[in-house]
Write a protein that holds these residues in place. Structure first.
Motif, PDB file in Angstrom:
ATOM      1  N   HIS A 198     -50.221   8.131   0.657  1.00 56.90           N
ATOM      2  CA  HIS A 198     -50.004   8.845   1.907  1.00 56.90           C
ATOM      3  C   HIS A 198     -49.979  10.355   1.690  1.00 56.90           C
ATOM      4  CE1 HIS A 198     -49.005   4.853   3.060  1.00 56.90           C
ATOM      5  NE2 HIS A 198     -47.828   4.865   2.489  1.00 56.90           N
ATOM      6  N   ALA A 199     -50.996  10.894   1.034  1.00 51.25           N
ATOM      7  CA  ALA A 199     -51.054  12.334   0.807  1.00 51.25           C
ATOM      8  C   ALA A 199     -51.085  13.063   2.141  1.00 51.25           C
ATOM      9  CB  ALA A 199     -52.308  12.690   0.003  1.00 51.25           C
ATOM     10  N   HIS A 200     -50.394  14.208   2.229  1.00 51.19           N
ATOM     11  CA  HIS A 200     -50.331  14.933   3.490  1.00 51.19           C
ATOM     12  C   HIS A 200     -50.039  16.393   3.212  1.00 51.19           C
ATOM     13  CE1 HIS A 200     -46.134  14.241   2.470  1.00 51.19           C
ATOM     14  NE2 HIS A 200     -45.816  15.210   3.311  1.00 51.19           N
ATOM     15  N   ASP A 201     -50.233  17.199   4.261  1.00 49.76           N
ATOM     16  CA  ASP A 201     -49.929  18.616   4.176  1.00 49.76           C
ATOM     17  C   ASP A 201     -48.443  18.804   4.457  1.00 49.76           C
ATOM     18  OD1 ASP A 201     -49.662  21.314   4.386  1.00 49.76           O
ATOM     19  OD2 ASP A 201     -51.112  21.599   6.000  1.00 49.76           O
ATOM     20  N   GLU A 202     -47.696  19.191   3.454  1.00 48.20           N
ATOM     21  CA  GLU A 202     -46.246  19.293   3.617  1.00 48.20           C
ATOM     22  C   GLU A 202     -45.844  20.379   4.598  1.00 48.20           C
ATOM     23  OE1 GLU A 202     -47.527  21.674   0.004  1.00 48.20           O
ATOM     24  OE2 GLU A 202     -47.935  19.715   0.896  1.00 48.20           O
ATOM     25  N   HIS A 203     -46.765  21.301   4.928  1.00 49.78           N
ATOM     26  CA  HIS A 203     -46.447  22.335   5.911  1.00 49.78           C
ATOM     27  C   HIS A 203     -46.601  21.826   7.333  1.00 49.78           C
ATOM     28  CE1 HIS A 203     -46.167  25.258   2.722  1.00 49.78           C
ATOM     29  NE2 HIS A 203     -47.365  24.940   2.305  1.00 49.78           N
ATOM     30  N   GLY A 204     -47.310  20.734   7.526  1.00 47.55           N
ATOM     31  CA  GLY A 204     -47.561  20.237   8.869  1.00 47.55           C
ATOM     32  C   GLY A 204     -46.845  18.955   9.204  1.00 47.55           C
ATOM     33  N   LEU A 205     -46.616  18.100   8.195  1.00 46.16           N
ATOM     34  CA  LEU A 205     -46.007  16.797   8.440  1.00 46.16           C
ATOM     35  C   LEU A 205     -44.984  16.486   7.360  1.00 46.16           C
ATOM     36  CD1 LEU A 205     -49.247  14.742   9.183  1.00 46.16           C
ATOM     37  CD2 LEU A 205     -47.633  15.592  10.870  1.00 46.16           C
ATOM     38  N   THR A 206     -43.989  15.690   7.752  1.00 51.00           N
ATOM     39  CA  THR A 206     -43.001  15.255   6.773  1.00 51.00           C
ATOM     40  C   THR A 206     -43.473  13.950   6.138  1.00 51.00           C
ATOM     41  OG1 THR A 206     -41.775  13.920   8.358  1.00 51.00           O
ATOM     42  CG2 THR A 206     -41.170  16.248   8.191  1.00 51.00           C
ATOM     43  N   PRO A 207     -43.043  13.665   4.902  1.00 46.86           N
ATOM     44  CA  PRO A 207     -43.421  12.396   4.270  1.00 46.86           C
ATOM     45  C   PRO A 207     -43.021  11.191   5.104  1.00 46.86           C
ATOM     46  CG  PRO A 207     -42.456  13.887   2.657  1.00 46.86           C
ATOM     47  CD  PRO A 207     -42.262  14.526   3.991  1.00 46.86           C
ATOM     48  N   ASP A 208     -41.838  11.257   5.754  1.00 48.43           N
ATOM     49  CA  ASP A 208     -41.392  10.131   6.576  1.00 48.43           C
ATOM     50  C   ASP A 208     -42.361   9.855   7.716  1.00 48.43           C
ATOM     51  OD1 ASP A 208     -39.167   9.687   5.043  1.00 48.43           O
ATOM     52  OD2 ASP A 208     -37.818  10.852   6.311  1.00 48.43           O
ATOM     53  N   LEU A 209     -42.862  10.920   8.329  1.00 54.16           N
ATOM     54  CA  LEU A 209     -43.790  10.741   9.436  1.00 54.16           C
ATOM     55  C   LEU A 209     -45.096  10.110   8.964  1.00 54.16           C
ATOM     56  CD1 LEU A 209     -44.400  11.168  12.427  1.00 54.16           C
ATOM     57  CD2 LEU A 209     -45.209  13.462  11.877  1.00 54.16           C
ATOM     58  N   VAL A 210     -45.575  10.554   7.812  1.00 56.85           N
ATOM     59  CA  VAL A 210     -46.808   9.987   7.279  1.00 56.85           C
ATOM     60  C   VAL A 210     -46.617   8.521   6.921  1.00 56.85           C
ATOM     61  CG1 VAL A 210     -48.528  10.175   5.446  1.00 56.85           C
ATOM     62  CG2 VAL A 210     -47.569  12.247   6.464  1.00 56.85           C
ATOM     63  N   GLU A 211     -45.469   8.188   6.310  1.00 53.01           N
ATOM     64  CA  GLU A 211     -45.178   6.784   5.979  1.00 53.01           C
ATOM     65  C   GLU A 211     -45.115   5.938   7.253  1.00 53.01           C
ATOM     66  OE1 GLU A 211     -44.800   5.220   3.172  1.00 53.01           O
ATOM     67  OE2 GLU A 211     -44.697   6.813   1.673  1.00 53.01           O
ATOM     68  N   ASP A 212     -44.468   6.475   8.287  1.00 53.37           N
ATOM     69  CA  ASP A 212     -44.383   5.744   9.549  1.00 53.37           C
ATOM     70  C   ASP A 212     -45.769   5.511  10.142  1.00 53.37           C
ATOM     71  OD1 ASP A 212     -41.661   5.664   9.358  1.00 53.37           O
ATOM     72  OD2 ASP A 212     -41.278   7.151  10.925  1.00 53.37           O
ATOM     73  N   PHE A 213     -46.585   6.560  10.131  1.00 53.94           N
ATOM     74  CA  PHE A 213     -47.917   6.441  10.718  1.00 53.94           C
ATOM     75  C   PHE A 213     -48.723   5.358   9.987  1.00 53.94           C
ATOM     76  CE2 PHE A 213     -52.404   7.410  10.982  1.00 53.94           C
ATOM     77  CZ  PHE A 213     -52.590   7.572  12.348  1.00 53.94           C
ATOM     78  N   ALA A 214     -48.653   5.369   8.668  1.00 53.42           N
ATOM     79  CA  ALA A 214     -49.385   4.371   7.887  1.00 53.42           C
ATOM     80  C   ALA A 214     -48.907   2.958   8.214  1.00 53.42           C
ATOM     81  CB  ALA A 214     -49.223   4.662   6.399  1.00 53.42           C
ATOM     82  N   ARG A 215     -47.585   2.799   8.352  1.00 52.81           N
ATOM     83  CA  ARG A 215     -47.038   1.469   8.664  1.00 52.81           C
ATOM     84  C   ARG A 215     -47.453   1.011  10.065  1.00 52.81           C
ATOM     85  NH1 ARG A 215     -42.351   2.798   8.339  1.00 52.81           N
ATOM     86  NH2 ARG A 215     -41.601   2.766  10.485  1.00 52.81           N
TER      87      ARG A 215
END
Length: 820
Positions: A198-215
């Protein structure tokens, strides 16, 4: 959601190498080689390779960078980073494998289910009907229609994938990493990516949000595997357990059991505690709690004699002590008050009185446009009528708000809601007898409910602000100092006019009525740290306020309106009223203690906006928002074309409907211009298609008899036809800039010409010497302050708002200055 570095989008690829021959070839081919004494799966190694893969190329150097990192376990990572204009995804892979000695191989095509699932999830997260989805090799636009059969939707995505071209210079809002070779790891540089890590831009999204989106996307993908006869809208992002957790985050604990009191019963308890304390005052009179109680009771008995009990009573009085007496008297008479603004056009007053079914109207206006008006003098007579008992669920008032049908609609709020609002805020805000409040807003604006009863039900002193004083920042500032005001309630645009206030600061400033930019009040907070500023989001249908957020000068949060008040609930939901994930954008729904009974005499509209969801009654606000992980709510605008003008809720559709009712108008469009310059510059502009020979000024004169001043268009622009887009919708871009017709030109060097030039520099560049500040420019007190300040700096003396009311054109004001 686009992410760029140095003004240009990039992407990168990591190629894992284990063959010594390929590592040797890469060492000879890359621009930079480095070695770390760790295994490739160590944390330091992982951090290093992804830092390299996400570091953009030097804007002044080559558009491609190659780096080889070798590890202690005889493996290596080859990183290639490129500007997208230089290499697309296929080119990125080709360059990596060329450096490693060839053998590029082919990336497997992205399967349809993950791409379709990501599109649906992204559409729900962003409240967008059309999204862009990327795969390692291509980008495609996907239209997500909730009413479309799932099978058809999958076929469409499959066809789009077959025709998709490689990702262009605009990174898509979401990248789906599906089916790439095991040894490759594509790093796309967008705001988010769905992959194993779940690689993401830490300036735009939080890891939790990316994990949620993937789930959530994976949940949708599983549902797509067995489409059955479902449509896209049938697919849920959240399971029941997660939905319940999200909804629970937007609930505030109820402060205690609801009281069995009405507003006037609660007021009587305050009277008993300190009857001789001053309850309310205006410019000429002061009235104690004992006196206010006695006079309102006397008026109430007369109202009972006149048949007010159980119905609605209009109150249309100037802002004086008598207005407060009248409102309280209506409640004691067992009726609900319908507040009306004395400056409203006759047609609007007539409609409000008739639509509410008001049996009586208490007013000081001679010739009030309704039957059976009662003057205050008519109520100052003796009566021994018995006052009826009422319950907390009885209607207390009906405030009329703008409506899309062309007619305002009444919102019915019971007594218990007002008491719940006071109970929910009293302790937190420290409200009590020591406070002095301003009654600043029109009684027809529900912010006044908070000001009047928030003060009188906590034992404070209520200062009634005359209408003209409320429009003059200098006079209002003097009142704040003179009356030692401690609790000030303001719309952000009205408060902006107090930017130069130098007196003792109120201890509490409550914002409401429109969106607050917290950065605009940071300076005040830094200069007056003892002042507490609270941003409160609310709606007429939910009893003034819903959430509360303290503005922090150190960390101002744009869009944040805080957590729900105790007893209220907030949630963010999709078009089917299902809870959306945390961080997703959707419609704000409100439940709990503040919900109104509904719309007066509008059962169909009530059932459409006040809905039952899982046994809970919710109000669908029409506002866009998102619920954050800390339980706070962000307010992000409107779903429709409703706007806020000077704190008033305005449906542009109502203005258009009034225009279309005019005999000379065949088509019309209404928009708001200049709002980006600040609330004081916002102006309503109407574009009209007129019948042959019709005059715009005549149309404006007629609609002014129906619309209140804050809803009257600043400009009425005639067009031969309204411009439309290719799909038949209004083309906002093609609408011409609104312009006031030019008038006669003043001579060069004349006082009038100088005045026109100054007005143009502050107000608008196309006005002329006879342009009316209020009628034609839609001028308000905030813009007037800017103009008067500029006039004083230019040497025109101490002009006040009253001068602008008397001389509202550049020519008239210039003449008045010359005469003085």
């Amino acid at each position: 959601m686009r992410t760029t570095t140095h003004g240009e989008p990039h992407h990168g690829l990591v190629l894992r190498l284990t063959d010594p021959a390929r590592i040797a070839a890469a060492r000879a081919a890359v621009q930079w080689h480095q070695h770390i004494d760790a295994h490739h799966d160590a944390k330091a190694a992982r951090l290093l390779r992804y830092r390299e893969a996400r570091r953009p190329v030097d804007p002044g150097g080559p558009p491609v960078r190659t780096v080889l990192t070798t590890y202690a376990d005889a493996t290596a990572d080859l990183v290639v980073v490129a500007a997208r204009r230089a290499l697309d995804h296929a080119g990125l892979r080709a360059e990596a494998h060329r450096c490693a000695g060839g053998c590029t191989g082919t990336a497997p095509p992205a399967p349809v289910v993950p791409v379709a699932a990501a599109a649906i999830a992204l559409s729900r997260y962003t409240h967008a009907g059309s999204v862009r989805v990327g795969t390692p090799g291509a980008a495609l636009a996907v239209d997500v229609d909730d009413g479309r059969p799932v099978v058809d939707f999958l076929d469409t995505v499959a066809a789009a994938l077959a025709d998709a071209v490689d990702a262009d210079a605009e990174p898509p809002p979401c990248v789906v990493l599906a089916g790439q070779p095991e040894e490759e790891d594509y790093v796309p540089f967008p705001a988010g990516a769905m992959a194993g890590g779940h690689a993401h831009d830490e300036h735009g999204l939080t890891p939790d949000l990316v994990e949620d989106f993937a789930r959530h996307a994976a949940r949708v993908a599983a549902a797509l595997a067995t489409p059955g006869g479902r449509v896209v809208g049938d697919l849920d992002l959240l399971d029941h357990a997660e939905a319940a957790r999200v909804v629970a985050l937007g609930r505030a604990p109820v402060p205690g059991p609801a009281g069995a009191e009405t507003i006037h019963e609660a007021f009587r308890n305050v009277v008993a505690r300190d009857p001789d304390a001053v309850a309310v005052c205006d410019a000429t009179r002061r009235m104690t709690y004992r006196e206010l109680d006695a006079r309102s009771t006397a008026w109430a008995r007369v109202l009972v004699d006149r048949g007010a009990t159980g119905g609605y009573v209009g109150v249309c009085l100037k802002r004086t002590v008598e207005l407060v007496v009248g409102l309280l008297a209506v409640l004691k008479a067992g009726a609900a008050y319908v507040p009306m603004e004395v400056q409203s056009p006759d047609e609007r007053l007539r409609h409000t009185a008739a639509d509410s079914g008001a049996a009586l109207v208490v007013t000081g206006i001679s010739g009030f446009p309704a039957e059976h008006p009662l003057r205050p003098a008519d109520l100052d007579v003796a009566s021994d009528a018995e006052l009826p008992a009422r319950s907390p669920d009885s209607p207390a008032y009906a405030v009329y708000t703008s409506g899309t049908t062309g007619k305002p609609k009444g919102v019915v709020v019971p007594h218990g809601n007002v008491l719940a609002l006071i109970t929910a805020t009293e302790d937190d805000l420290g409200l009590g007898p020591a406070d002095v409040w301003t009654f600043f807003h029109s009684a027809a604006f529900d912010f006044s409910v908070w000001e009047i009863w928030g003060c009188l039900l906590t034992g404070g002193r209520l200062v009634v602000v005359p209408a003209l004083t409320a429009r003059s920042p200098e006079e209002f500032a003097d009142l704040l100092v003179r009356e030692h005001v401690s609790v000030l309630s303001q719309t952000p645009s009205a408060f902006a006019a107090l930017s130069g206030f130098a007196g003792p600061a109120p201890r509490l400033v409550v914002f409401g009525g429109e969106a607050l930019d917290p950065h605009a009040v940071v300076g005040w907070l830094r200069e007056r740290p003892a002042t507490r500023m609270v941003n409160m989001y609310g709606i007429t249908e939910t009893t003034v306020h819903v959430t509360s957020h303290d503005v922090d000068a150190r960390h101002p949060r744009t869009h944040c309106v805080g957590r729900p008040l105790p007893g209220w609930t907030v949630s963010v939901r999709d078009s089917r009223a299902r809870p959306l994930p945390l961080g997703a954008v959707g419609e704000i729904c409100v439940g709990g203690a503040g919900l109104a009974h509904g719309y007066l005499h509008r059962p169909e509209l009530t059932s459409a906006r006040f809905v039952d969801v899982g046994g809970e009654r919710l109000y669908r606000s029409g506002d866009l928002g998102r619920l954050n992980r800390d339980g706070t709510l962000d307010h992000l605008g409107r779903l429709d074309d409703q706007v806020k003008i000077r704190g008033h809720r305005v449906e542009l559709g109502e203005i258009r409907s009034v225009l279309l009712d005019d005999q000379d108008v065949t088509d019309a469009a209404v928009i708001v211009l200049d709002h980006e310059r600040g609330a004081e510059y916002a102006r309503i502009v109407a574009y009209v298609v007129l019948r042959a020979g019709a005059e715009p000024r005549a149309v404006r004169h007629r609609i002014a008899a129906v619309l209140p001043d804050y809803m009257l268009p600043a400009d009425l622009v005639p067009l031969p036809v309204l411009p439309l887009t290719g799909n038949g919708k209004l083309d906002h871009v093609a609408l011409p800039g609104a312009a006031v017709p030019s008038g006669s030109a003043a001579g060069p060097g004349s006082p009038v010409r100088a005045m026109v030039a100054l007005w143009r520099s502050v107000v608008r560049g196309d006005l002329h010497e006879h342009t009316h500040f209020f009628d034609e420019l839609g001028g308000n007190s905030l813009l007037a302050v800017r103009l008067l300040t500029a006039l004083r700096k230019a040497g025109y003396g101490s002009l006040a708002l009253r001068d602008l009311y008397r001389h509202p054109t550049p020519a008239a004001l210039a003449d008045s200055v010359a005469v003085d």
